[in-house]
Design a protein around this motif. Structure first.
Motif, PDB file in Angstrom:
ATOM      1  N   GLU A  76      40.734  95.470  43.426  1.00 20.04           N
ATOM      2  CA  GLU A  76      38.608  95.943  43.767  1.00 20.04           C
ATOM      3  C   GLU A  76      37.621  95.424  43.116  1.00 20.04           C
ATOM      4  O   GLU A  76      36.379  95.261  43.727  1.00 20.04           O
ATOM      5  CB  GLU A  76      39.228  97.189  44.035  1.00 20.04           C
ATOM      6  N   GLN A  77      38.095  95.768  41.687  1.00 24.16           N
ATOM      7  CA  GLN A  77      36.807  94.918  40.288  1.00 24.16           C
ATOM      8  C   GLN A  77      37.262  93.645  40.725  1.00 24.16           C
ATOM      9  O   GLN A  77      35.800  93.478  39.822  1.00 24.16           O
ATOM     10  CB  GLN A  77      38.063  95.428  38.785  1.00 24.16           C
ATOM     11  N   THR A  78      37.903  92.646  41.140  1.00 25.66           N
ATOM     12  CA  THR A  78      37.157  91.446  40.748  1.00 25.66           C
ATOM     13  C   THR A  78      38.243  91.192  42.416  1.00 25.66           C
ATOM     14  O   THR A  78      38.967  89.996  42.317  1.00 25.66           O
ATOM     15  CB  THR A  78      38.302  90.461  39.922  1.00 25.66           C
ATOM     16  N   PRO A  79      37.535  90.891  43.141  1.00 23.96           N
ATOM     17  CA  PRO A  79      37.633  90.258  44.913  1.00 23.96           C
ATOM     18  C   PRO A  79      37.257  89.105  44.762  1.00 23.96           C
ATOM     19  O   PRO A  79      38.014  87.948  45.946  1.00 23.96           O
ATOM     20  CB  PRO A  79      37.548  91.349  45.423  1.00 23.96           C
ATOM     21  N   LEU A  80      36.691  88.626  44.863  1.00 21.97           N
ATOM     22  CA  LEU A  80      35.360  87.424  44.964  1.00 21.97           C
ATOM     23  C   LEU A  80      36.494  86.135  45.445  1.00 21.97           C
ATOM     24  O   LEU A  80      36.933  85.605  46.396  1.00 21.97           O
ATOM     25  CB  LEU A  80      34.525  86.815  43.652  1.00 21.97           C
ATOM     26  N   THR A  81      37.217  85.537  43.958  1.00 16.67           N
ATOM     27  CA  THR A  81      38.156  84.317  43.897  1.00 16.67           C
ATOM     28  C   THR A  81      39.331  84.424  45.694  1.00 16.67           C
ATOM     29  O   THR A  81      39.727  83.373  45.981  1.00 16.67           O
ATOM     30  CB  THR A  81      38.831  83.874  42.914  1.00 16.67           C
ATOM     31  N   GLY A  82      39.718  86.093  45.179  1.00 12.81           N
ATOM     32  CA  GLY A  82      40.786  85.472  46.393  1.00 12.81           C
ATOM     33  C   GLY A  82      40.270  85.696  47.921  1.00 12.81           C
ATOM     34  O   GLY A  82      40.594  85.312  48.980  1.00 12.81           O
ATOM     35  N   LEU A  83      38.813  86.184  48.144  1.00 16.78           N
ATOM     36  CA  LEU A  83      38.142  85.648  49.047  1.00 16.78           C
ATOM     37  C   LEU A  83      37.777  84.659  49.585  1.00 16.78           C
ATOM     38  O   LEU A  83      37.668  84.029  51.093  1.00 16.78           O
ATOM     39  CB  LEU A  83      37.257  86.757  49.473  1.00 16.78           C
ATOM     40  N   ARG A  84      37.390  84.005  48.463  1.00 17.08           N
ATOM     41  CA  ARG A  84      36.922  82.655  48.904  1.00 17.08           C
ATOM     42  C   ARG A  84      38.005  82.058  48.808  1.00 17.08           C
ATOM     43  O   ARG A  84      38.253  80.304  50.200  1.00 17.08           O
ATOM     44  CB  ARG A  84      36.569  82.232  47.543  1.00 17.08           C
ATOM     45  N   LEU A  85      39.824  82.208  48.473  1.00 10.85           N
ATOM     46  CA  LEU A  85      40.627  81.601  48.563  1.00 10.85           C
ATOM     47  C   LEU A  85      41.232  81.396  50.037  1.00 10.85           C
ATOM     48  O   LEU A  85      42.085  80.473  50.742  1.00 10.85           O
ATOM     49  CB  LEU A  85      41.900  82.126  47.343  1.00 10.85           C
ATOM     50  N   ALA A  86      40.766  82.763  50.461  1.00  2.85           N
ATOM     51  CA  ALA A  86      41.137  82.917  51.607  1.00  2.85           C
ATOM     52  C   ALA A  86      40.381  81.885  52.983  1.00  2.85           C
ATOM     53  O   ALA A  86      40.786  81.180  53.705  1.00  2.85           O
ATOM     54  CB  ALA A  86      40.968  84.582  52.274  1.00  2.85           C
ATOM     55  N   GLN A  87      39.072  81.537  52.442  1.00  6.98           N
ATOM     56  CA  GLN A  87      38.312  80.737  52.980  1.00  6.98           C
ATOM     57  C   GLN A  87      39.063  79.177  53.255  1.00  6.98           C
ATOM     58  O   GLN A  87      38.767  77.953  53.986  1.00  6.98           O
ATOM     59  CB  GLN A  87      37.259  80.313  52.661  1.00  6.98           C
ATOM     60  N   LEU A  88      39.943  78.948  52.177  1.00  5.54           N
ATOM     61  CA  LEU A  88      40.921  77.807  51.624  1.00  5.54           C
ATOM     62  C   LEU A  88      41.906  77.613  52.588  1.00  5.54           C
ATOM     63  O   LEU A  88      42.546  76.435  53.095  1.00  5.54           O
ATOM     64  CB  LEU A  88      40.797  77.040  50.546  1.00  5.54           C
ATOM     65  N   ILE A  89      42.487  78.667  52.778  1.00  2.00           N
ATOM     66  CA  ILE A  89      43.850  78.985  53.572  1.00  2.00           C
ATOM     67  C   ILE A  89      43.399  79.228  54.864  1.00  2.00           C
ATOM     68  O   ILE A  89      44.586  78.176  55.775  1.00  2.00           O
ATOM     69  CB  ILE A  89      44.600  80.325  53.025  1.00  2.00           C
ATOM     70  N   GLU A  90      42.417  78.985  55.571  1.00  2.00           N
ATOM     71  CA  GLU A  90      41.821  78.931  57.247  1.00  2.00           C
ATOM     72  C   GLU A  90      41.813  77.366  56.857  1.00  2.00           C
ATOM     73  O   GLU A  90      41.932  77.065  58.292  1.00  2.00           O
ATOM     74  CB  GLU A  90      40.993  79.871  57.204  1.00  2.00           C
ATOM     75  N   GLU A  91      40.997  76.432  56.645  1.00  2.00           N
ATOM     76  CA  GLU A  91      40.406  74.839  55.755  1.00  2.00           C
ATOM     77  C   GLU A  91      41.858  74.417  56.075  1.00  2.00           C
ATOM     78  O   GLU A  91      42.187  73.196  57.038  1.00  2.00           O
ATOM     79  CB  GLU A  91      39.454  75.235  54.990  1.00  2.00           C
ATOM     80  N   ALA A  92      42.680  74.874  55.185  1.00  3.36           N
ATOM     81  CA  ALA A  92      44.317  73.973  55.296  1.00  3.36           C
ATOM     82  C   ALA A  92      45.317  74.834  56.269  1.00  3.36           C
ATOM     83  O   ALA A  92      46.085  73.021  56.250  1.00  3.36           O
ATOM     84  CB  ALA A  92      45.096  74.759  54.398  1.00  3.36           C
ATOM     85  N   GLY A  93      44.666  74.784  57.478  1.00  3.62           N
ATOM     86  CA  GLY A  93      45.453  75.247  58.418  1.00  3.62           C
ATOM     87  C   GLY A  93      46.566  76.006  59.097  1.00  3.62           C
ATOM     88  O   GLY A  93      47.150  75.630  59.472  1.00  3.62           O
ATOM     89  N   PHE A  94      46.836  76.792  57.907  1.00  8.17           N
ATOM     90  CA  PHE A  94      47.472  78.286  58.389  1.00  8.17           C
ATOM     91  C   PHE A  94      47.352  79.000  59.305  1.00  8.17           C
ATOM     92  O   PHE A  94      46.772  79.347  59.870  1.00  8.17           O
ATOM     93  CB  PHE A  94      47.874  78.954  56.929  1.00  8.17           C
ATOM     94  N   PRO A  95      48.461  78.933  59.812  1.00 13.58           N
ATOM     95  CA  PRO A  95      48.613  79.851  61.290  1.00 13.58           C
ATOM     96  C   PRO A  95      48.287  80.443  60.983  1.00 13.58           C
ATOM     97  O   PRO A  95      47.808  82.331  60.354  1.00 13.58           O
ATOM     98  CB  PRO A  95      49.817  79.663  62.117  1.00 13.58           C
ATOM     99  N   ALA A  96      47.224  81.929  62.253  1.00 15.57           N
ATOM    100  CA  ALA A  96      47.287  83.022  62.284  1.00 15.57           C
ATOM    101  C   ALA A  96      47.672  84.247  61.820  1.00 15.57           C
ATOM    102  O   ALA A  96      48.549  83.966  62.706  1.00 15.57           O
ATOM    103  CB  ALA A  96      46.343  83.437  63.140  1.00 15.57           C
ATOM    104  N   GLY A  97      47.247  85.057  60.852  1.00 16.64           N
ATOM    105  CA  GLY A  97      48.645  86.304  60.840  1.00 16.64           C
ATOM    106  C   GLY A  97      49.346  86.032  59.657  1.00 16.64           C
ATOM    107  O   GLY A  97      50.046  86.885  59.050  1.00 16.64           O
ATOM    108  N   VAL A  98      49.755  84.037  58.962  1.00 13.02           N
ATOM    109  CA  VAL A  98      50.136  84.440  58.163  1.00 13.02           C
ATOM    110  C   VAL A  98      49.832  84.251  57.037  1.00 13.02           C
ATOM    111  O   VAL A  98      50.967  85.232  55.687  1.00 13.02           O
ATOM    112  CB  VAL A  98      50.986  82.524  57.675  1.00 13.02           C
TER     113      VAL A  98
END
Length: 503
Positions: A201-223
């Motif tokens: 909870e103290q440091t969520p920013l890079t993890g949330l930005r990484l989620a955007q890259l995970i979507e951009e990379a093409g991982f299927p939904a829910g993975v």
């Protein structure tokens, strides 16, 4: 300390990082970015100023259930279980490429959110995360079993296969937010698991930005599903969820024990990378300049917020004063400041809670008679800064000696000329922890003998804090269960199945 104010965007952020900070932040569940089910948010603070950076969703048990069920569906059916290992590896490599392309942005976000120097995040945190994803991408096609000859004779064909363990809950800490996300996600995805990743909870920013890259990379939904929220409302129900097959946690030993208890409901598998009180041992024949600089780096790197920080310094009595003086001199010259200042060498602690914790240890050290050779006080007028601190005159039984401080504080003790390696190792091993250690000597025989005697998952010789994606990392005793990185980590995320056929 400063209280929450209207969000302030640091002018030193680049355009990409600034745009992300000022955007609406959402969790990532089942391939979609979403707000918390209850509509709640909570503030994220800049540890250098105590001021609010932004708001992120405050997830709870409802969001946990949504994410776990999405991961369950993705594992049990759909594109992910049908995907070839080669394709999984390609997706991981694509994610590494995307992360590398955004190195400056991620370094700035990590510095803003965690407080660490941006210069360090740019050359350590982000590149190591990139390397981890690339390394694990290669393991996607190399997870295999073996054929086994049976004593019963040749009428049987027996072999083993390694299969993904299933839905994995991963809970990461705040000291290396991006790197810990990579350590957890890389191997789990390589072998075919699906993941619910709960950010600190103290440091969520890079993890949330990484989620955007995970979507951009093409991982299927829910993975991959990424949650933000607090431990009790979000982390605890995730660890206890009956549809989760395994929990991987990095954090304090205290919370690790709670994770282990929560996992008993369905006897899910658990791996834990926990605390440490790592010794740095300097022999009289060591290269003193290298040993002193190394001992200082071992404790002051990342503001001492490392589970394997060299927080107990042992030096031979003939060089003890030289070592303590040298480390203290380095401590006094370290440039402290906001992480986004390129000249900063040591930033703030991550939060007001951690600031209070470390100051509590400093108070305890004074009350129990420790001698402060350097530091021992707050630094600056705002933010969560503690000056790099060196204590001597300490002994086992003191809180500062026995307990993990998780700040830029080292306790120094001497060992006698007549102390043999067994006695010295006993001193080094006098801890509930066993994560890491470093040995500083020119005597290669003594180095290897000490490495054998020290009860720790990592022993460095003439170095400290050296990490590589190929090196397993984890601890003995109450420093945890299992290993991160290297080939060893694949055991965390796979089950072994034995198949026997009568011919």
């Amino acid at each position: 300390m400063a209280t929450a104010t209207s969000p302030i965007v640091d002018s030193r952020l680049g355009a990409a990082a600034s745009a992300f900070v000022t955007s609406k932040h959402q969790m990532y569940i089942d391939g979609k970015f979403t707000s918390a089910s209850a509509g709640k948010t909570f503030p994220v603070y800049n540890p250098a100023t105590g001021e609010e950076i932004c708001q992120v969703p405050e997830g709870d048990h409802v969001d946990v259930d949504r994410a776990v069920r999405a991961a369950r569906r993705a594992f049990d059916g759909g594109a992910w279980p049908a995907m070839s290992p080669s394709k999984r590896g390609q997706l991981l490599y694509r994610l590494a490429d995307l992360l590398e392309q955004h190195t400056d942005e991620f370094a700035e976000l990590e510095s803003l959110d965690n407080g660490k120097p941006v210069s360090i995040a740019r050359v350590a945190d982000v590149p190591l995360a990139v390397d981890l994803f690339r390394y694990m991408s290669g393991w996607a096609t190399k997870t295999m079993g073996s054929t086994i000859p049976l004593s019963a004779g040749n009428d049987f064909l027996s072999y083993t296969v390694r299969e993904p363990i299933g839905v994995v809950a991963q809970i990461i800490p705040w000291n290396f937010p991006l790197l810990m996300a990579a350590w957890k996600l890389g191997p789990a995805l390589a072998v075919g698991c699906t993941v619910v990743l709960k950010l600190a909870e103290q440091t969520p920013l890079t993890g949330l930005r990484l989620a955007q890259l995970i979507e951009e990379a093409g991982f299927p939904a829910g993975v991959v599903n990424v949650l933000t929220g607090f431990g009790e409302a979000c982390g605890a129900p995730l660890a206890a969820h009956d549809l989760v097959d395994k929990v991987a946690f990095t954090g304090s030993t205290e919370v690790g024990k709670l994770i282990a208890k929560a996992a008993t409901g369905n006897l899910k598998k658990v791996t834990l990378e926990l605390g440490g009180k790592s010794p740095a041992i300097i022999f009289p024949d060591a290269d003193m300049d290298a040993a002193i600089a190394g001992a200082a780096s071992a404790i002051f790197f990342n503001q001492g917020q490392c589970c394997c920080a060299g927080s107990r310094l042992f030096a031979h009595e003939s060089v003890f004063d030289q070592v303590v003086s040298g480390v203290s001199d380095i401590a006094g010259k370290i440039k402290m400041g906001e992480g986004l200042d390129p000249s900063t060498e040591l930033g703030p602690l991550v939060s007001d809670e951690q600031f209070a914790r470390v100051n509590g240890f400093l108070k305890s050290g004074r009350e129990q008679g420790a001698k402060f050779v350097a530091g021992g006080k707050e630094h600056g007028g705002r933010g969560y800064f503690v000056a790099p601190t060196v204590m001597s005159g300490v002994k086992p039984g003191m809180k500062v000696v026995d307990e993990e401080i998780f700040g830029p504080v080292v306790v120094a003790q001497s060992f006698a000329s007549d102390a043999d390696l067994d006695r010295l190792a006993a001193q080094a091993n006098d801890s509930i922890y066993g994560l890491a250690a470093s040995v500083w000597t020119r005597d290669i025989s003594a180095a290897h003998k000490m490495a054998r005697r020290i009860k720790a998952g990592t022993v460095w010789v003439n170095c400290h804090n050296v990490f590589d994606a190929a090196l397993p990392f984890g601890g003995y005793k109450q420093s945890g269960w299992g290993r991160e990185m290297g080939a060893e980590v694949l055991n965390n995320y796979t089950e072994v199945k034995a198949v026997t056929v009568k011919l």
